[in-house]
Design a protein around this motif. Structure first.
Motif, PDB file in Angstrom:
ATOM      1  N   LEU A   1       0.833  -1.212   0.000  1.00  0.00           N
ATOM      2  CA  LEU A   1       0.000   0.000   0.000  1.00  0.00           C
ATOM      3  C   LEU A   1       0.861   1.252   0.000  1.00  0.00           C
ATOM      4  O   LEU A   1       0.594   2.205  -0.755  1.00  0.00           O
ATOM      5  N   MET A   2       1.895   1.288   0.820  1.00  0.00           N
ATOM      6  CA  MET A   2       2.767   2.458   0.881  1.00  0.00           C
ATOM      7  C   MET A   2       3.519   2.682  -0.425  1.00  0.00           C
ATOM      8  O   MET A   2       3.977   3.794  -0.712  1.00  0.00           O
ATOM      9  N   ALA A   3       3.645   1.637  -1.231  1.00  0.00           N
ATOM     10  CA  ALA A   3       4.290   1.762  -2.544  1.00  0.00           C
ATOM     11  C   ALA A   3       3.318   2.262  -3.607  1.00  0.00           C
ATOM     12  O   ALA A   3       3.697   2.357  -4.782  1.00  0.00           O
ATOM     13  N   GLY A   4       2.078   2.571  -3.205  1.00  0.00           N
ATOM     14  CA  GLY A   4       1.127   3.155  -4.142  1.00  0.00           C
ATOM     15  C   GLY A   4       0.180   2.182  -4.792  1.00  0.00           C
ATOM     16  O   GLY A   4      -0.604   2.573  -5.653  1.00  0.00           O
ATOM     17  N   PHE A   5       0.215   0.927  -4.371  1.00  0.00           N
ATOM     18  CA  PHE A   5      -0.675  -0.083  -4.948  1.00  0.00           C
ATOM     19  C   PHE A   5      -1.890  -0.215  -4.033  1.00  0.00           C
ATOM     20  O   PHE A   5      -1.813  -0.775  -2.948  1.00  0.00           O
ATOM     21  N   THR A   6      -3.014   0.333  -4.491  1.00  0.00           N
ATOM     22  CA  THR A   6      -4.214   0.385  -3.668  1.00  0.00           C
ATOM     23  C   THR A   6      -5.160  -0.781  -3.936  1.00  0.00           C
ATOM     24  O   THR A   6      -6.132  -0.957  -3.201  1.00  0.00           O
TER      25      THR A   6
ATOM     26  N   ILE B   1      -6.582  -3.734   9.452  1.00  0.00           N
ATOM     27  CA  ILE B   1      -5.189  -3.542   9.058  1.00  0.00           C
ATOM     28  C   ILE B   1      -5.156  -2.696   7.794  1.00  0.00           C
ATOM     29  O   ILE B   1      -6.075  -2.781   6.964  1.00  0.00           O
ATOM     30  N   PRO B   2      -4.131  -1.857   7.620  1.00  0.00           N
ATOM     31  CA  PRO B   2      -4.017  -1.077   6.396  1.00  0.00           C
ATOM     32  C   PRO B   2      -3.465  -1.943   5.265  1.00  0.00           C
ATOM     33  O   PRO B   2      -2.500  -2.686   5.459  1.00  0.00           O
ATOM     34  N   GLY B   3      -4.090  -1.865   4.125  1.00  0.00           N
ATOM     35  CA  GLY B   3      -3.617  -2.651   2.994  1.00  0.00           C
ATOM     36  C   GLY B   3      -4.386  -2.310   1.745  1.00  0.00           C
ATOM     37  O   GLY B   3      -5.395  -1.580   1.781  1.00  0.00           O
ATOM     38  N   PRO B   4      -3.951  -2.826   0.622  1.00  0.00           N
ATOM     39  CA  PRO B   4      -4.672  -2.600  -0.632  1.00  0.00           C
ATOM     40  C   PRO B   4      -5.995  -3.367  -0.629  1.00  0.00           C
ATOM     41  O   PRO B   4      -6.149  -4.376   0.064  1.00  0.00           O
TER      42      PRO B   4
ATOM     43  N   ARG C   1      -6.859   8.387   3.924  1.00  0.00           N
ATOM     44  CA  ARG C   1      -5.475   8.744   3.675  1.00  0.00           C
ATOM     45  C   ARG C   1      -4.542   7.912   4.543  1.00  0.00           C
ATOM     46  O   ARG C   1      -4.686   7.860   5.769  1.00  0.00           O
ATOM     47  N   TYR C   2      -3.596   7.242   3.904  1.00  0.00           N
ATOM     48  CA  TYR C   2      -2.642   6.376   4.608  1.00  0.00           C
ATOM     49  C   TYR C   2      -1.225   6.938   4.607  1.00  0.00           C
ATOM     50  O   TYR C   2      -0.421   6.540   5.445  1.00  0.00           O
ATOM     51  N   ARG C   3      -0.917   7.809   3.674  1.00  0.00           N
ATOM     52  CA  ARG C   3       0.450   8.364   3.604  1.00  0.00           C
ATOM     53  C   ARG C   3       0.377   9.816   3.162  1.00  0.00           C
ATOM     54  O   ARG C   3      -0.333  10.115   2.216  1.00  0.00           O
TER      55      ARG C   3
END
Length: 345
Positions: A66-71, A93-96, A343-345
Motif C-alpha cells: 500500500l505504501m508503494a502506491g498499490f491500492t 489492518i491497512p492494505g490494498p 489517507r494512509y500516507r
C-alpha cells in the motif's frame, strides 16, 4: 510536500506541491501470504512460526504494498487470503483492496466434471476469481499439464458462475489451450510465439506477463528459497527471454496487456520495479501506467469503480515525486496514498 488540509466550500484540499497525482496502482498478480520466516526461509507449513508471527508478517507485506502506491491487488491463492481480505475491508489492518482466488487448481487428477465441482466449491467459499495451473513451472520447462478438456471445463464453469479465470501458462501450447478454452487471463507466457500473441488478441484474452521483479527477487535471495546454481539458471535466462517476448507483444494490435508482478516474499513493496522493466523493454511510460490503472481495473471487473480519477469513483489516489509520463522511475517515489477516501500516507 505540504500536508495541511484546507477546507473550501465543503471540500477538503490537500496541497501536494509539485507531485504528480495518479489513480492508485493495481497489481493483478501477487502473493501477500509469502514471507520469510524466523529461520530465514520462505514460509511453509514447517516454518514453526506462530499464527501471530505469520499474521504480522503478512500484514507487513500488505502495508509495504500500500505504501508503494498499490491500492488494489489480486492474490493468486492462499488459505490466509480470506482473513486478510476481511481484515482490510473492515479497516483492521491497512492494505490494498484485495481480490483472491483463495486456492489455485493445480492437480491434474480430477476429471473435467470434477473440475467443475471444484470451481463451484471455490465460488461457494467466496473466491473472487479462479486460478489454475495449465503448465508446469519455469524450472520444470513449463510444459502443459492439464488437458485441453480440463482447462475448458474449469474456465467454462467459472464463466457460467460469473468468475474470471487466471491461468499459469508458461509454454506456447498451454497458452493456446487456455485461450481456446475460453479462459480470461494468461499469466507468464514466457515462451509464447507470435501466433499465441495474435490468438490472445483475436479472442480478447488478457495477457499478464512478468519480466523481471519475480525472477530478480529469486536471484537476489537464493538462500531464502533454497535455490542452487542449477535452479537459478532458468530464472537468470528468463529475464532476457521475457523482455524480448514483451517487445514482440507490444507490437500485436489490440492485445490487452495488464500489469502484474507475481510479487512473492521479499518483493512486496517493490512492485513498481516491474514498470521500469516494461518501459526498458519498449513500452511507453504512459502505456505502462495505464496498464496498472484503468486497464488493470477493467481486467478485475472494477473499471466502473477504480483505475481513473473520475467523479463518483472510489477515491484511490496516489502522488509521486516527478512526472512518471517522462520518468517511469517516479512511480517508485510515492509521497501520498489514499484508498477509498482514507489517507494512509
Amino acid at each position: 510536500m505540504s500536508t495541511k488540509p484546507i477546507t473550501l466550500s465543503g471540500a477538503t484540499r490537500i496541497e501536494l506541491g509539485a507531485a504528480t497525482l495518479l489513480p492508485g496502482l493495481i497489481d493483478a498478480h501477487t502473493h501477500p501470504g509469502w514471507y520469510v520466516d524466523k529461520q530465514g526461509k520462505r514460509n511453509s507449513p514447517r516454518s514453526g512460526d506462530s499464527p501471530a508471527e505469520a499474521a504480522l508478517a503478512r500484514a507487513g507485506n500488505l502495508y509495504a504494498t500500500l505504501m508503494a502506491g498499490f491500492t488494489t491487488i489480486q492474490s493468486i491463492g492462499g488459505p490466509e487470503d480470506d482473513e486478510l481480505r476481511d481484515a482490510i475491508s473492515r479497516g483492521r489492518i491497512p492494505g490494498p483492496r484485495l481480490l483472491t482466488s483463495l486456492a489455485p487448481i493445480n492437480s491434474t487428477r480430477p476429471s473435467p466434471d470434477s473440475m467443475r465441482v471444484i470451481v463451484r466449491g471455490l465460488k461457494a467459499q467466496g473466491a473472487d476469481l479462479i486460478k489454475l495451473f495449465a503448465s508446469s513451472g519455469l524450472g520444470a520447462g513449463g510444459a502443459q499439464t492439464l488437458s485441453n478438456e480440463q482447462i475448458a471445463a474449469i474456465c467454462g464453469e467459472a464463466k457460467s458462475l460469473g468468475l474470471r479465470t487466471l491461468v499459469h501458462a508458461i509454454s506456447a501450447a498451454s497458452v493456446r489451450a487456455a485461450v481456446l478454452g475460453g479462459c480470461t487471463q494468461i499469466e507468464h507466457g514466457i515462451f509464447v510465439t507470435d501466433a499465441e500473441l495474435t490468438l490472445m488478441a483475436e479472442h480478447g484474452t488478457i495477457f499478464d506477463p512478468q519480466l523481471c521483479l519475480v525472477f530478480q527477487n529469486y536471484i537476489d535471495h537464493p538462500d531464502a528459497y533454497s535455490f542452487t546454481d542449477s535452479t537459478l539458471a532458468p530464472l537468470k535466462a528468463a529475464i532476457p527471454t521475457a523482455s524480448a517476448m514483451y517487445a514482440r507483444a507490444l507490437r500485436v494490435p489490440k492485445l490487452k496487456i495488464v500489469f502484474g508482478t507475481d510479487a512473492v516474499a521479499l518483493a512486496h513493496g517493490r512492485n513498481a520495479d516491474e514498470l521500469l522493466c516494461r518501459v526498458k523493454s519498449g513500452q511507453s511510460p504512459m502505456a505502462a501506467i495505464i496498464s496498472a490503472t484503468s486497464v488493470g481495473a477493467d481486467a478485475l471487473g472494477l473499471g466502473d469503480r477504480i483505475g481513473s480519477i473520475v467523479q463518483g469513483y472510489e477515491a484511490d489516489l496516489i502522488a509521486v515525486d516527478g512526472d512518471p509520463s517522462r520518468d517511469i522511475g517516479a512511480t517508485r517515489r510515492v509521497t501520498f496514498v489514499m484508498r477509498g477516501g482514507v489517507r494512509y500516507r
